[in-house]
Design a protein around this motif. Structure first.
Motif, PDB file in Angstrom:
ATOM      1  N   VAL A 135       0.840  -1.127   0.010  1.00 52.63           N
ATOM      2  CA  VAL A 135      -0.033  -0.186   0.054  1.00 52.63           C
ATOM      3  C   VAL A 135       0.921   1.259   0.074  1.00 52.63           C
ATOM      4  O   VAL A 135       1.672   1.438   0.912  1.00 52.63           O
ATOM      5  CB  VAL A 135      -0.874  -0.050   1.298  1.00 52.63           C
ATOM      6  N   THR A 165       1.327   5.741   2.381  1.00 51.51           N
ATOM      7  CA  THR A 165       0.362   5.892   3.550  1.00 51.51           C
ATOM      8  C   THR A 165       0.581   6.805   4.429  1.00 51.51           C
ATOM      9  O   THR A 165       1.944   7.335   4.678  1.00 51.51           O
ATOM     10  CB  THR A 165       0.603   4.430   4.132  1.00 51.51           C
ATOM     11  N   ILE A 187      -6.283  -1.298   3.650  1.00 56.61           N
ATOM     12  CA  ILE A 187      -5.367  -2.276   4.224  1.00 56.61           C
ATOM     13  C   ILE A 187      -6.245  -3.487   5.083  1.00 56.61           C
ATOM     14  O   ILE A 187      -5.822  -4.586   4.760  1.00 56.61           O
ATOM     15  CB  ILE A 187      -4.592  -1.613   5.385  1.00 56.61           C
ATOM     16  N   SER A 219      -6.130  -7.381   3.245  1.00 58.94           N
ATOM     17  CA  SER A 219      -5.525  -8.427   4.172  1.00 58.94           C
ATOM     18  C   SER A 219      -5.991 -10.011   3.764  1.00 58.94           C
ATOM     19  O   SER A 219      -5.165 -10.830   3.606  1.00 58.94           O
ATOM     20  CB  SER A 219      -5.692  -8.299   5.601  1.00 58.94           C
ATOM     21  N   VAL A 242       0.256  -7.820   3.678  1.00 60.37           N
ATOM     22  CA  VAL A 242       0.094  -6.382   3.373  1.00 60.37           C
ATOM     23  C   VAL A 242       1.431  -5.588   3.992  1.00 60.37           C
ATOM     24  O   VAL A 242       1.222  -5.544   5.241  1.00 60.37           O
ATOM     25  CB  VAL A 242      -1.289  -5.638   3.992  1.00 60.37           C
ATOM     26  N   ARG A 258       3.187  -1.649   4.146  1.00 61.30           N
ATOM     27  CA  ARG A 258       2.891  -0.282   3.895  1.00 61.30           C
ATOM     28  C   ARG A 258       4.213   0.609   3.631  1.00 61.30           C
ATOM     29  O   ARG A 258       5.177   0.423   4.117  1.00 61.30           O
ATOM     30  CB  ARG A 258       2.240   0.416   5.171  1.00 61.30           C
TER      31      ARG A 258
END
Length: 167
Positions: free
Chosen positions: A82, A85, A123, A127, A133, A135
């Motif tokens: 991700v 963030t 997030i 998952s 996952v 960041r």
């Protein structure tokens, strides 16, 4: 055909057509060489696919579509990354901000709260899709002369996140 083209457009047209064909062939040769290199990477057992996603409303939908495309090619991501963030601590800080005395900053605080909430949802909903996952925080300055150093720092952050999430 060539005689007809020569008659209609003259010898210069044929010369330009030949030059264009030469450029096109050279470009196709470069594309093929790149595809062969990419195929080697994909087939290398040490290669890991990282699915990079953004904090957006459609992120989870896009993750599902990309998972299906990867699966059809016989691939699976080692992780969802991700990107851009906000720090975990910021969500708690934003929740404690009293908006009444901040009339000029209300829109910014509301935006940051909404972004933090969307980030948490992306997030949370990514998952269960089967890959871990991780960041990577938002970075500024990537359009400056120092971008290579900043990209290196982001790469280091990603490597640490991947290592710690694998443990």
């Amino acid at each position: 055909v060539m005689r007809g083209l020569s008659h209609v457009g003259g010898a210069p047209l044929l010369a330009e057509l030949g030059e264009l064909s030469s450029f096109a062939l050279a470009a196709f040769d470069r594309v093929l060489a790149r595809l062969e290199r990419a195929e080697g990477w994909v087939n290398d057992p040490s290669t890991e696919v990282l699915l990079v996603t953004a904090v957006r409303e459609d992120a989870v939908l896009q993750n599902r579509a990309l998972l299906a495309a990867l699966a059809s090619a016989g691939l699976a991501p080692a992780a969802f990354v991700v990107n851009r963030t906000l720090p975990n601590a910021l969500e708690g800080e934003l929740a404690r901000v009293d908006l009444d005395p901040l009339s000029d900053a209300r829109a910014i605080v509301r935006y940051a709260r909404a972004y933090a909430e969307l980030q948490a949802r992306v997030i949370r909903e990514s998952s269960p899709l089967g890959a871990r996952v991780v960041r990577v925080s938002s970075a500024t300055g990537l359009e400056t002369a120092d971008r290579l150093e900043l990209l290196g720092a982001l790469g280091d952050e990603l490597a640490r996140a991947l290592t710690s999430s694998a443990a």
